[in-house]
Design a protein around this motif. Structure first.
Motif, mmCIF file in Angstrom:
data_model
loop_
_atom_site.group_PDB
_atom_site.id
_atom_site.type_symbol
_atom_site.label_atom_id
_atom_site.label_comp_id
_atom_site.label_asym_id
_atom_site.label_seq_id
_atom_site.Cartn_x
_atom_site.Cartn_y
_atom_site.Cartn_z
ATOM 1 N N PRO A 49 0.834 -1.203 0.000
ATOM 2 C CA PRO A 49 0.000 0.000 0.000
ATOM 3 C C PRO A 49 0.873 1.260 0.000
ATOM 4 N N THR A 50 0.501 2.250 -0.788
ATOM 5 C CA THR A 50 1.275 3.483 -0.877
ATOM 6 C C THR A 50 0.374 4.617 -1.329
ATOM 7 N N SER A 51 0.772 5.810 -0.999
ATOM 8 C CA SER A 51 0.025 6.985 -1.456
ATOM 9 C C SER A 51 0.740 7.696 -2.603
ATOM 10 N N ILE A 52 1.871 7.162 -3.031
ATOM 11 C CA ILE A 52 2.641 7.758 -4.116
ATOM 12 C C ILE A 52 2.059 7.296 -5.445
ATOM 13 N N PRO A 53 1.789 8.217 -6.361
ATOM 14 C CA PRO A 53 1.249 7.821 -7.674
ATOM 15 C C PRO A 53 2.240 6.948 -8.460
ATOM 16 N N TYR A 54 1.684 6.115 -9.311
ATOM 17 C CA TYR A 54 2.491 5.158 -10.083
ATOM 18 C C TYR A 54 3.512 5.863 -10.979
ATOM 19 N N PHE A 55 3.122 6.992 -11.581
ATOM 20 C CA PHE A 55 4.031 7.666 -12.513
ATOM 21 C C PHE A 55 5.296 8.158 -11.808
ATOM 22 N N VAL A 56 5.233 8.402 -10.492
ATOM 23 C CA VAL A 56 6.426 8.814 -9.751
ATOM 24 C C VAL A 56 7.448 7.675 -9.744
ATOM 25 N N TYR A 57 6.959 6.451 -9.573
ATOM 26 C CA TYR A 57 7.858 5.300 -9.620
ATOM 27 C C TYR A 57 8.491 5.160 -11.006
ATOM 28 N N VAL A 58 7.704 5.389 -12.042
ATOM 29 C CA VAL A 58 8.228 5.301 -13.407
ATOM 30 C C VAL A 58 9.300 6.370 -13.616
ATOM 31 N N LEU A 59 9.040 7.587 -13.158
ATOM 32 C CA LEU A 59 10.028 8.660 -13.303
ATOM 33 C C LEU A 59 11.300 8.367 -12.510
ATOM 34 N N LEU A 60 11.153 7.827 -11.310
ATOM 35 C CA LEU A 60 12.334 7.458 -10.521
ATOM 36 C C LEU A 60 13.142 6.367 -11.218
ATOM 37 N N PHE A 61 12.449 5.387 -11.777
ATOM 38 C CA PHE A 61 13.126 4.307 -12.492
ATOM 39 C C PHE A 61 13.888 4.849 -13.695
ATOM 40 N N LEU A 62 13.230 5.688 -14.490
ATOM 41 C CA LEU A 62 13.891 6.251 -15.669
ATOM 42 C C LEU A 62 15.029 7.182 -15.276
ATOM 43 N N GLY A 63 14.842 7.963 -14.222
ATOM 44 C CA GLY A 63 15.897 8.857 -13.739
ATOM 45 C C GLY A 63 17.118 8.081 -13.263
ATOM 46 N N TRP A 64 16.873 6.997 -12.510
ATOM 47 C CA TRP A 64 17.983 6.155 -12.050
ATOM 48 C C TRP A 64 18.721 5.538 -13.235
ATOM 49 N N GLY A 65 17.975 5.097 -14.230
ATOM 50 C CA GLY A 65 18.601 4.533 -15.421
ATOM 51 C C GLY A 65 19.460 5.563 -16.142
ATOM 52 N N LEU A 67 20.848 8.216 -14.812
ATOM 53 C CA LEU A 67 22.000 8.502 -13.956
ATOM 54 C C LEU A 67 23.066 7.416 -14.081
ATOM 55 N N MET A 68 22.652 6.168 -14.075
ATOM 56 C CA MET A 68 23.608 5.065 -14.196
ATOM 57 C C MET A 68 24.259 5.039 -15.583
ATOM 58 N N PHE A 69 23.489 5.410 -16.629
ATOM 59 C CA PHE A 69 24.061 5.486 -17.972
ATOM 60 C C PHE A 69 25.117 6.583 -18.046
ATOM 61 N N ALA A 70 24.820 7.734 -17.433
ATOM 62 C CA ALA A 70 25.791 8.830 -17.415
ATOM 63 C C ALA A 70 27.032 8.432 -16.629
ATOM 64 N N LEU A 71 26.838 7.739 -15.519
ATOM 65 C CA LEU A 71 27.979 7.274 -14.730
ATOM 66 C C LEU A 71 28.818 6.289 -15.538
ATOM 67 N N TRP A 72 28.154 5.381 -16.239
ATOM 68 C CA TRP A 72 28.878 4.405 -17.054
ATOM 69 C C TRP A 72 29.693 5.100 -18.136
ATOM 70 N N LYS A 73 29.110 6.120 -18.800
ATOM 71 C CA LYS A 73 29.839 6.863 -19.832
ATOM 72 C C LYS A 73 31.034 7.586 -19.220
ATOM 73 N N TRP A 74 30.869 8.158 -18.029
ATOM 74 C CA TRP A 74 31.964 8.866 -17.369
ATOM 75 C C TRP A 74 33.089 7.893 -17.025
ATOM 76 N N ILE A 75 32.734 6.725 -16.493
ATOM 77 C CA ILE A 75 33.740 5.717 -16.145
ATOM 78 C C ILE A 75 34.450 5.257 -17.410
ATOM 79 N N ASP A 76 33.717 5.070 -18.495
ATOM 80 C CA ASP A 76 34.313 4.615 -19.743
ATOM 81 C C ASP A 76 35.303 5.644 -20.301
ATOM 82 N N ARG A 77 34.958 6.924 -20.205
ATOM 83 C CA ARG A 77 35.874 7.977 -20.670
ATOM 84 C C ARG A 77 37.090 8.096 -19.767
ATOM 85 N N LYS A 78 36.871 7.995 -18.465
ATOM 86 C CA LYS A 78 37.933 8.203 -17.487
ATOM 87 C C LYS A 78 38.974 7.090 -17.532
#
Length: 79
Positions: A49-65, A67-78
């Motif tokens: 049970p939660t009071s947070i709307p579903y789209f917030v979870y989708v946005l968090l998931f996409l944002g985390w993805g 962020l991790m893609f940007a981190l991976w690109k930074w590590i690859d360049r470095k």
């Protein structure tokens, strides 16, 4: 060679339906709770049970993805 053998065994298991039980009719993961009497009573109908709307979870998931893609690109360049 081992990967081919594992794949072959997995295909044989799927074709034969090994491990399936005809008397149970549930989807993936539900078998964990199949032996708990009145399981629905313990979770109140919704296991998360939660009071947070579903789209917030989708946005968090996409944002985390992103962020991790940007981190991976930074590590690859470095390195």
């Amino acid at each position: 060679m081992v990967a081919v053998a594992v794949l072959a065994v997995a295909v044989v298991i799927m074709i034969r339906g090994a491990g399936l039980s005809e008397e149970y009719d549930f989807g993936a993961g539900a078998y964990y709770y199949a032996d708990i009497p009145d399981f629905e009573k313990h979770v109140g109908g919704s296991p998360n049970p939660t009071s947070i709307p579903y789209f917030v979870y989708v946005l968090l998931f996409l944002g985390w993805g992103a962020l991790m893609f940007a981190l991976w690109k930074w590590i690859d360049r470095k390195f």
